[in-house]
Scaffold this motif. Structure first.
Motif, PDB file in Angstrom:
ATOM      1  N   VAL A 174     110.263 119.668 -11.950  1.00 40.76           N
ATOM      2  CA  VAL A 174     111.552 120.073 -12.641  1.00 40.76           C
ATOM      3  C   VAL A 174     110.781 120.713 -13.844  1.00 40.76           C
ATOM      4  CG1 VAL A 174     113.607 119.568 -13.896  1.00 40.76           C
ATOM      5  CG2 VAL A 174     113.214 118.871 -11.585  1.00 40.76           C
ATOM      6  N   VAL A 175     111.381 121.966 -14.297  1.00 37.25           N
ATOM      7  CA  VAL A 175     111.060 122.716 -15.481  1.00 37.25           C
ATOM      8  C   VAL A 175     112.345 122.967 -16.365  1.00 37.25           C
ATOM      9  CG1 VAL A 175     109.779 124.260 -16.993  1.00 37.25           C
ATOM     10  CG2 VAL A 175     108.834 123.338 -14.891  1.00 37.25           C
ATOM     11  N   VAL A 176     112.534 122.513 -17.612  1.00 33.39           N
ATOM     12  CA  VAL A 176     113.639 122.610 -18.365  1.00 33.39           C
ATOM     13  C   VAL A 176     112.971 123.555 -19.757  1.00 33.39           C
ATOM     14  CG1 VAL A 176     115.677 121.992 -19.565  1.00 33.39           C
ATOM     15  CG2 VAL A 176     114.931 120.897 -17.632  1.00 33.39           C
ATOM     16  N   THR A 177     113.510 124.906 -19.909  1.00 29.29           N
ATOM     17  CA  THR A 177     113.076 125.304 -20.993  1.00 29.29           C
ATOM     18  C   THR A 177     114.278 125.459 -22.003  1.00 29.29           C
ATOM     19  OG1 THR A 177     113.689 127.458 -20.186  1.00 29.29           O
ATOM     20  CG2 THR A 177     111.534 127.027 -19.519  1.00 29.29           C
ATOM     21  N   ALA A 178     113.841 124.815 -23.310  1.00 33.51           N
ATOM     22  CA  ALA A 178     114.852 124.497 -24.144  1.00 33.51           C
ATOM     23  C   ALA A 178     114.409 124.938 -25.543  1.00 33.51           C
ATOM     24  CB  ALA A 178     115.207 122.824 -24.201  1.00 33.51           C
ATOM     25  N   LEU A 179     113.719 126.139 -25.762  1.00 30.84           N
ATOM     26  CA  LEU A 179     113.755 126.640 -27.013  1.00 30.84           C
ATOM     27  C   LEU A 179     114.842 126.871 -28.096  1.00 30.84           C
ATOM     28  CD1 LEU A 179     111.166 127.337 -25.225  1.00 30.84           C
ATOM     29  CD2 LEU A 179     110.814 129.234 -26.606  1.00 30.84           C
ATOM     30  N   ASP A 180     114.766 126.171 -29.044  1.00 35.12           N
ATOM     31  CA  ASP A 180     115.998 126.430 -29.969  1.00 35.12           C
ATOM     32  C   ASP A 180     115.694 127.760 -30.863  1.00 35.12           C
ATOM     33  OD1 ASP A 180     113.700 125.067 -30.981  1.00 35.12           O
ATOM     34  OD2 ASP A 180     114.990 124.002 -32.424  1.00 35.12           O
ATOM     35  N   LEU A 181     116.383 128.821 -30.559  1.00 37.72           N
ATOM     36  CA  LEU A 181     116.165 130.134 -30.908  1.00 37.72           C
ATOM     37  C   LEU A 181     117.416 130.785 -31.552  1.00 37.72           C
ATOM     38  CD1 LEU A 181     113.938 131.466 -28.079  1.00 37.72           C
ATOM     39  CD2 LEU A 181     113.393 130.857 -30.192  1.00 37.72           C
ATOM     40  N   PRO A 182     118.204 130.010 -32.354  1.00 39.65           N
ATOM     41  CA  PRO A 182     119.503 130.592 -32.831  1.00 39.65           C
ATOM     42  C   PRO A 182     119.518 131.864 -33.748  1.00 39.65           C
ATOM     43  CG  PRO A 182     118.663 128.793 -34.323  1.00 39.65           C
ATOM     44  CD  PRO A 182     118.075 128.786 -33.076  1.00 39.65           C
ATOM     45  N   GLY A 183     120.294 132.936 -33.060  1.00 35.45           N
ATOM     46  CA  GLY A 183     120.385 134.286 -33.583  1.00 35.45           C
ATOM     47  C   GLY A 183     119.195 135.006 -33.111  1.00 35.45           C
ATOM     48  N   ARG A 184     118.472 134.663 -32.117  1.00 36.02           N
ATOM     49  CA  ARG A 184     117.295 135.616 -31.955  1.00 36.02           C
ATOM     50  C   ARG A 184     117.183 135.828 -30.185  1.00 36.02           C
ATOM     51  NH1 ARG A 184     112.120 132.560 -33.104  1.00 36.02           N
ATOM     52  NH2 ARG A 184     111.566 134.138 -31.382  1.00 36.02           N
ATOM     53  N   THR A 185     116.774 136.840 -29.877  1.00 31.30           N
ATOM     54  CA  THR A 185     116.267 136.913 -28.321  1.00 31.30           C
ATOM     55  C   THR A 185     115.114 136.300 -27.949  1.00 31.30           C
ATOM     56  OG1 THR A 185     117.434 139.237 -28.551  1.00 31.30           O
ATOM     57  CG2 THR A 185     115.979 138.898 -26.618  1.00 31.30           C
ATOM     58  N   PRO A 186     115.292 135.539 -26.852  1.00 31.74           N
ATOM     59  CA  PRO A 186     114.071 134.535 -26.399  1.00 31.74           C
ATOM     60  C   PRO A 186     113.128 135.482 -25.688  1.00 31.74           C
ATOM     61  CG  PRO A 186     116.143 134.423 -24.801  1.00 31.74           C
ATOM     62  CD  PRO A 186     116.402 135.169 -25.925  1.00 31.74           C
ATOM     63  N   PRO A 187     111.977 134.881 -26.155  1.00 27.72           N
ATOM     64  CA  PRO A 187     110.720 135.668 -25.462  1.00 27.72           C
ATOM     65  C   PRO A 187     110.361 134.895 -23.697  1.00 27.72           C
ATOM     66  CG  PRO A 187     109.886 133.862 -26.916  1.00 27.72           C
ATOM     67  CD  PRO A 187     111.493 133.945 -27.012  1.00 27.72           C
ATOM     68  N   VAL A 188     109.991 135.986 -23.148  1.00 23.20           N
ATOM     69  CA  VAL A 188     109.709 135.574 -21.862  1.00 23.20           C
ATOM     70  C   VAL A 188     108.399 134.811 -21.628  1.00 23.20           C
ATOM     71  CG1 VAL A 188     109.275 136.502 -19.529  1.00 23.20           C
ATOM     72  CG2 VAL A 188     110.950 137.567 -20.859  1.00 23.20           C
ATOM     73  N   LEU A 189     108.312 133.665 -21.324  1.00 23.53           N
ATOM     74  CA  LEU A 189     107.212 132.882 -21.409  1.00 23.53           C
ATOM     75  C   LEU A 189     106.760 132.680 -20.051  1.00 23.53           C
ATOM     76  CD1 LEU A 189     108.049 130.097 -24.051  1.00 23.53           C
ATOM     77  CD2 LEU A 189     107.068 132.181 -24.489  1.00 23.53           C
ATOM     78  N   LEU A 190     107.699 132.607 -18.971  1.00 20.02           N
ATOM     79  CA  LEU A 190     107.047 132.430 -17.388  1.00 20.02           C
ATOM     80  C   LEU A 190     107.364 133.428 -16.694  1.00 20.02           C
ATOM     81  CD1 LEU A 190     108.175 128.477 -16.958  1.00 20.02           C
ATOM     82  CD2 LEU A 190     106.192 129.324 -17.214  1.00 20.02           C
ATOM     83  N   ARG A 191     106.414 133.989 -16.120  1.00 21.73           N
ATOM     84  CA  ARG A 191     106.546 135.190 -15.333  1.00 21.73           C
ATOM     85  C   ARG A 191     106.755 134.759 -13.780  1.00 21.73           C
ATOM     86  NH1 ARG A 191     107.717 139.621 -18.036  1.00 21.73           N
ATOM     87  NH2 ARG A 191     106.475 139.832 -20.148  1.00 21.73           N
ATOM     88  N   THR A 192     107.341 135.722 -13.051  1.00 20.23           N
ATOM     89  CA  THR A 192     107.884 135.389 -11.640  1.00 20.23           C
ATOM     90  C   THR A 192     106.504 134.779 -10.849  1.00 20.23           C
ATOM     91  OG1 THR A 192     109.623 136.706 -11.715  1.00 20.23           O
ATOM     92  CG2 THR A 192     108.634 136.202  -9.518  1.00 20.23           C
ATOM     93  N   ALA A 193     105.438 135.229 -10.988  1.00 19.64           N
ATOM     94  CA  ALA A 193     104.283 134.891 -10.414  1.00 19.64           C
ATOM     95  C   ALA A 193     103.881 133.459 -10.595  1.00 19.64           C
ATOM     96  CB  ALA A 193     103.193 135.642 -10.810  1.00 19.64           C
ATOM     97  N   ALA A 194     104.076 133.030 -11.892  1.00 20.71           N
ATOM     98  CA  ALA A 194     103.769 131.603 -12.295  1.00 20.71           C
ATOM     99  C   ALA A 194     104.895 130.786 -11.729  1.00 20.71           C
ATOM    100  CB  ALA A 194     103.985 131.377 -13.707  1.00 20.71           C
ATOM    101  N   VAL A 195     105.939 131.301 -11.492  1.00 24.21           N
ATOM    102  CA  VAL A 195     107.295 130.325 -11.020  1.00 24.21           C
ATOM    103  C   VAL A 195     106.896 130.164  -9.543  1.00 24.21           C
ATOM    104  CG1 VAL A 195     109.649 130.144 -10.567  1.00 24.21           C
ATOM    105  CG2 VAL A 195     108.863 131.056 -12.892  1.00 24.21           C
TER     106      VAL A 195
END
Length: 385
Positions: free
Chosen positions: A255-276
């Protein structure tokens, strides 16, 4: 600024079940000197009926009257109204604004003279914590994220086994240990999972250790001071290294939960489909940052589950706090009450060290700096004055 009439709006967003003020806290708002108006059925989906508000000293009025009379409008989301027709100069609007998603609506509020306050934009100050709805709703979302993953996972999170011994524990990776991440860590740990966490900030790392989770350090992502942004570091040369390290780490978790706290911002892509796709079939990822503009997992969409590779489930969380509306509404109502307490003291929001950073619009201006810059750039690109 003196405000006396508070209007509680009924939410209209699909799937939204929360309400900005619950009946049990309405008397506290009255004691602050406010008259409380509530739109019909505003709290019905959270188990709070109009009769409950009436018994608590609030008045139940239609939307048109509420918009006309209220000095302060309280909502979970920005209301779906026409600023030029339904709002008035000097009116205060408080919600989870997320201004980066609605920059042109923000400009309309400013043009109308509305003071918009983002309960998702509380500064990192002790005095601001009671107003921090991003924190309170994040905790509800973090809890729900783990339960959602558990319903999709092909393994049991609690310790399980036979007379010959226990099976290996479920391996959970939480990326980011803000309020949502810490709650996800605590929930997964209590359910018996082996929890690892990626978090470079010193204060959050101490909180992770206190919860009994293991810190997973990635190459190129060293521990940083708490006032720095670890996920969009200015040192761009290091980012490919730690993003590659993260891709390697997720392959070894269930299980992976991505929980970046980014109020007021567009989240960056950290995990590409190939990695998933490298994860074990039956694994689950939950992206708490997923929104209309994307998320931290490539291709994720809010409120949507998709299969990647050989049966890996990727879930775009959307508004997970809305799935626990009783708890989330009570927590949000405490944030709203703390906001009213500061507003009703009569101080100008711009001069208040807590409210100042939470201002999105005020006195005819866009105060949220990233949104203001976006609008300036868009105007310049269009060749407008």
């Amino acid at each position: 600024m003196t405000t006396t009439t508070v209007g509680v709006l009924r939410e209209t967003a699909p799937g939204e079940r929360r309400v900005a003020l619950v009946p049990e806290l309405a008397p506290a708002a009255v004691r602050l000197g406010a008259t409380v108006l509530v739109e019909p059925d505003a709290g019905a989906l959270a188990g709070h009926h109009d009769a409950d508000y009436l018994a608590a000293g609030a008045a139940v009025v239609g939307r048109a009257e509420l918009l006309r009379r209220a000095d302060v409008l309280l909502g979970i989301h920005p209301p779906n109204v026409d600023p030029a027709r339904d709002l008035r100069p000097g009116q205060v609007l408080a919600a989870l604004v997320r201004p980066h998603r609605i920059p042109y609506l923000v400009r309309q509020w400013a043009d109308r003279g509305v003071t918009a306050i983002g309960l998702d934009l509380a500064p990192d100050l002790p005095a601001a914590y009671p107003l921090d709805a991003e924190a309170s709703q994040g905790r509800a979302a973090g809890y729900r994220a783990v339960l959602l993953a558990a319903t999709r996972l092909d393994l049991c999170l609690p310790p399980w086994g036979t007379t010959d011994g226990l099976f290996e524990p479920v391996r959970v990776l939480v990326v980011g240990a803000g309020h949502a991440g810490l709650q996800a860590i605590d929930t997964a740990h209590r359910l018996g999972a082996l929890v690892r966490t990626v978090e470079p900030r010193h204060r959050e790392r101490a909180a992770v250790a206190a919860l009994g989770a293991e810190l997973l350090d990635l190459p190129g992502l060293p521990p940083v001071a708490d006032d720095r942004d670890p996920w969009d570091t200015p040192d761009r040369e290091r980012r490919p290294a730690w993003v590659a390290g993260l891709a390697e780490a997720v392959a070894h978790h269930d299980v992976v939960v991505t929980a970046l706290d980014l109020p007021g911002r567009t989240p960056p892509v950290l995990l590409r489909t190939a990695a998933v796709a490298r994860m074990r079939p039956g694994s689950v990822l939950v992206d708490l940052s997923a929104g209309p503009e994307g998320g931290t997992i490539e291709g994720v969409r809010p409120d949507t589950a998709t299969l990647v590779g050989d049966g890996v489930t990727v879930i775009g969380a959307g508004e997970l706090a809305a799935q626990v509306p009783v708890t989330a509404s009570l927590a949000y109502a405490h944030n709203a009450l703390a906001l009213l307490d500061r507003l009703l003291r009569g101080r100008e929001p711009a001069a208040d060290p807590v409210l100042g950073p939470m201002l999105v619009t005020d006195r005819g201006m866009v105060r949220h700096e990233p949104t203001r810059r976006f609008l300036q750039d868009a105007t310049a690109l269009a060749g407008l004055p």
